[in-house]
Design an enzyme around this catalytic site. Sequence first.
Site, PDB file in Angstrom:
ATOM      1  N   TRP A 101       0.822  -1.219   0.000  1.00 46.27           N
ATOM      2  CA  TRP A 101       0.000   0.000   0.000  1.00 46.27           C
ATOM      3  C   TRP A 101       0.847   1.256   0.000  1.00 46.27           C
ATOM      4  CZ3 TRP A 101      -4.313  -0.536  -2.128  1.00 46.27           C
ATOM      5  CH2 TRP A 101      -5.008  -1.742  -2.001  1.00 46.27           C
ATOM      6  N   ASP A 169      -1.588   6.484   6.441  1.00 46.24           N
ATOM      7  CA  ASP A 169      -2.676   5.683   5.889  1.00 46.24           C
ATOM      8  C   ASP A 169      -3.074   4.692   6.988  1.00 46.24           C
ATOM      9  OD1 ASP A 169      -4.332   3.869   4.661  1.00 46.24           O
ATOM     10  OD2 ASP A 169      -3.021   3.454   2.951  1.00 46.24           O
ATOM     11  N   LYS A 193     -13.011  -1.590   6.701  1.00 44.28           N
ATOM     12  CA  LYS A 193     -12.355  -2.592   7.564  1.00 44.28           C
ATOM     13  C   LYS A 193     -12.831  -2.412   9.008  1.00 44.28           C
ATOM     14  CE  LYS A 193      -8.711  -2.098   4.243  1.00 44.28           C
ATOM     15  NZ  LYS A 193      -8.874  -3.314   3.475  1.00 44.28           N
TER      16      LYS A 193
HETATM   17  N1  PMP Z   1      -4.506   1.471   2.085  1.00 38.91           N
HETATM   18  C1  PMP Z   1      -4.581   0.337   2.794  1.00 38.91           C
HETATM   19  C2  PMP Z   1      -3.694   0.154   3.981  1.00 38.91           C
HETATM   20  C3  PMP Z   1      -5.481  -0.651   2.421  1.00 38.91           C
HETATM   21  O1  PMP Z   1      -5.563  -1.801   3.111  1.00 38.91           O
HETATM   22  C4  PMP Z   1      -6.322  -0.455   1.305  1.00 38.91           C
HETATM   23  C5  PMP Z   1      -7.352  -1.467   0.865  1.00 38.91           C
HETATM   24  N2  PMP Z   1      -7.170  -2.747   1.238  1.00 38.91           N
HETATM   25  C6  PMP Z   1      -6.183   0.736   0.604  1.00 38.91           C
HETATM   26  C7  PMP Z   1      -5.282   1.681   1.013  1.00 38.91           C
HETATM   27  C8  PMP Z   1      -7.023   1.005  -0.628  1.00 38.91           C
HETATM   28  O2  PMP Z   1      -8.314   1.233  -0.220  1.00 38.91           O
HETATM   29  P1  PMP Z   1      -9.521   1.411  -1.255  1.00 38.91           P
HETATM   30  O3  PMP Z   1      -9.764   0.079  -1.869  1.00 38.91           O
HETATM   31  O4  PMP Z   1     -10.615   1.917  -0.380  1.00 38.91           O
HETATM   32  O5  PMP Z   1      -9.092   2.416  -2.263  1.00 38.91           O
END
Ligand code: PMP
Length: 358
Positions: A101, A169, A193
């Site tokens: 991420w 994040d 989540k």
């Molecule tokens: N950052 C993290 C730490 C994530 O776990 C996720 C999704 N699993 C995201 C960003 C991306 O999120 P989204 O699918 O809502 O764009």
Amino acid sequence: MARPYNFCAGPATLPEPVLAQAAAEMLDWHGQGLSVMEMSHRSEAFGQIHHAALARLRELLAVPAHFRILFMQGGGLGHNAIVPLNIGRGGPIDAVVSGAWSAKSLAEARRYGDAQPAADTGPDYTRLPDVASWRLRSDAAYVHVCGNETIHGVEMATLPALERPLVVDASSHILSRPVDWSRVGLVFAGAQKNVGIAGLTLVFVREDLLGHALPICPSAFNYTLVAQADSLFNTPPAYAIYVAGLVFDWLAARGGVAAMDAAAARKSQALYAAIDASGGYYANRVDPAARSRMNVPFFIHDERLTAPFLAGAKDAGLLQLKGHASVGGLRASLYNALPEPAVAALIDYLHHFQRRHG
Ligand code: PMP
């Protein structure tokens, strides 16, 4: 009928009382004669829902008054672009790459500024780089970190105190531990989540960082405009805000973030201990100092056993344990709403499977 346990990384399990309340209020919210899905976001009824959720969230995380809380769309990935557009000032941006991420965050920020890795633990992503080794630039607009790498199962338990604003994040650990607001400039988190349902992204931004969006920033994603409009610059994800409010109330009634923090420690320690005690039958490859309390990726010593493991788990009422495609193996996500008996049931199943196939 008892529901199976859902270990999905997201969209993830929700507290059963929240689902029941949303169902009970589906056709008629509090005598209004309509569902929250059907309400004007500018109505008095939705205003109540919105402000109650905001107040509860501020209280749960002890968010200081000089931070604005925004309820937005865009998701975690969307905010990887929205953050640099708002506070990157087109200049240097440092990013700590500790998993998939944060790697994506860096790639996205590069489109809007001179973004560089301050550290990079790839391609394995099984540890956290020492803060002392981070290559930080004194003129960076901010330093990005991912507090919990959902795919690789690496969690930064303590946020460093830095000169430059820290952007976190927190998509996969928000509300599972307190936030040290003195160390951060901006925190964002997708809701699907620990907060509720997909479509909502929480943004906590220190007021002094507002007002510097790049001219190319879309208005609906301009944090300053959204803050000025109290998150009603355009239509917010209204139903997701309502569900988040129910989750916040559920969390507060169960002892708040302190209780979630303690439960996260108990649940993850029990699972790691079972994996570590399996004599190499199961393995988690992450440095124990960096192991995530929310997402536990693990492997069976013989990869051919992964499919029968998953099939048997499903039969035992343990769902969505497949690892992310980029990592393989298995992954158990232990978010706030996953009850402790779910972890006990998973550990029982680990033992049972090893006895049968060991
Ligand atoms: N950052 C993290 C730490 C994530 O776990 C996720 C999704 N699993 C995201 C960003 C991306 O999120 P989204 O699918 O809502 O764009």
